[in-house]
Design a protein around this motif. Structure first.
Motif, PDB file in Angstrom:
ATOM      1  N   VAL A  99       0.872  -1.173   0.000  1.00  0.00           N
ATOM      2  CA  VAL A  99       0.000   0.000   0.000  1.00  0.00           C
ATOM      3  C   VAL A  99       0.907   1.221   0.000  1.00  0.00           C
ATOM      4  O   VAL A  99       1.830   1.317   0.812  1.00  0.00           O
ATOM      5  CB  VAL A  99      -0.934  -0.001   1.228  1.00  0.00           C
ATOM      6  N   GLN A 100       0.662   2.138  -0.930  1.00  0.00           N
ATOM      7  CA  GLN A 100       1.491   3.328  -1.043  1.00  0.00           C
ATOM      8  C   GLN A 100       0.645   4.526  -1.447  1.00  0.00           C
ATOM      9  O   GLN A 100      -0.403   4.361  -2.060  1.00  0.00           O
ATOM     10  CB  GLN A 100       2.619   3.089  -2.035  1.00  0.00           C
ATOM     11  N   PRO A 101       1.097   5.726  -1.095  1.00  0.00           N
ATOM     12  CA  PRO A 101       0.359   6.908  -1.522  1.00  0.00           C
ATOM     13  C   PRO A 101       0.488   7.097  -3.032  1.00  0.00           C
ATOM     14  O   PRO A 101       1.575   6.956  -3.582  1.00  0.00           O
ATOM     15  CB  PRO A 101       1.035   8.061  -0.780  1.00  0.00           C
ATOM     16  N   MET A 102      -0.628   7.378  -3.701  1.00  0.00           N
ATOM     17  CA  MET A 102      -0.601   7.633  -5.143  1.00  0.00           C
ATOM     18  C   MET A 102      -1.814   8.463  -5.538  1.00  0.00           C
ATOM     19  O   MET A 102      -2.934   8.159  -5.151  1.00  0.00           O
ATOM     20  CB  MET A 102      -0.544   6.334  -5.949  1.00  0.00           C
ATOM     21  N   HIS A 103      -1.573   9.495  -6.289  1.00  0.00           N
ATOM     22  CA  HIS A 103      -2.628  10.339  -6.858  1.00  0.00           C
ATOM     23  C   HIS A 103      -3.569  10.904  -5.795  1.00  0.00           C
ATOM     24  O   HIS A 103      -4.777  10.956  -5.983  1.00  0.00           O
ATOM     25  CB  HIS A 103      -3.427   9.573  -7.915  1.00  0.00           C
TER      26      HIS A 103
END
Length: 168
Positions: A99-103
């Motif tokens: 899980v990663q920060p994106m957009h």
């Protein structure tokens, strides 16, 4: 006695490997940034951008885009490894990944089809570590001094390193 202790020590590891962690929903996964998780999600639609990037829309159609807090993205360069995604439209999936920060929201990068079956994402090397290296070079990717030649051809005994024997 030593073998029995080793078997008892490894037994819990075998039991935990036989029962993998259960999948969680995307709302709970959105809170676990930088964690490797398995998510349960319903794919409502598959959206493809002009540049070839594909998104699995896991938010219900009545949810506004700004309220959707999780996304699953597949990049164009991973299309061959991921395969066709339209077959997952209107179906439930299990996907493993980081899980990663994106957009502006949290999400998961889908880079290989094995992620649908609990497997890891495709390995992507860190480009900062590969600076100045390409696969068609003969030189190694790291500057290990043990891999460099140290001078000319060295034989077992170098003729320049003569010892004087006593009595000569």
């Amino acid at each position: 006695m030593g073998r029995l202790a080793l078997i008892l020590l490894l037994c819990p590891l075998a039991v935990s490997a036989a029962h993998p962690k259960p999948c969680i929903n995307q709302d709970d996964a959105a809170k676990l940034v930088n964690k490797d998780v398995c998510i349960n999600a319903h794919v409502y639609d598959v959206v493809e951008l002009a540049d070839g990037t594909r998104f699995l829309d896991v938010c219900p159609p009545d949810t506004p885009d700004e309220k959707c807090r999780f996304t699953i993205e597949s990049l164009r360069e991973d299309r061959y490894e991921v395969g066709e995604l339209r077959k997952f439209r209107n179906s439930d999936v299990h996907i493993r990944g980081m899980v990663q920060p994106m957009h502006g929201r949290n999400g998961m990068l889908l880079s290989h089809a094995r992620q649908f079956y609990g497997g890891p994402p495709k390995f992507k090397p860190n480009p900062k570590l590969l600076r100045g290296f390409s696969g068609d070079q003969a030189k190694p990717p790291v500057g290990d001094p043990n891999l460099r030649p140290h001078g000319g051809h060295r034989a077992f005994m170098n003729s320049r390193d003569q010892e004087t024997l006593p009595g000569k």
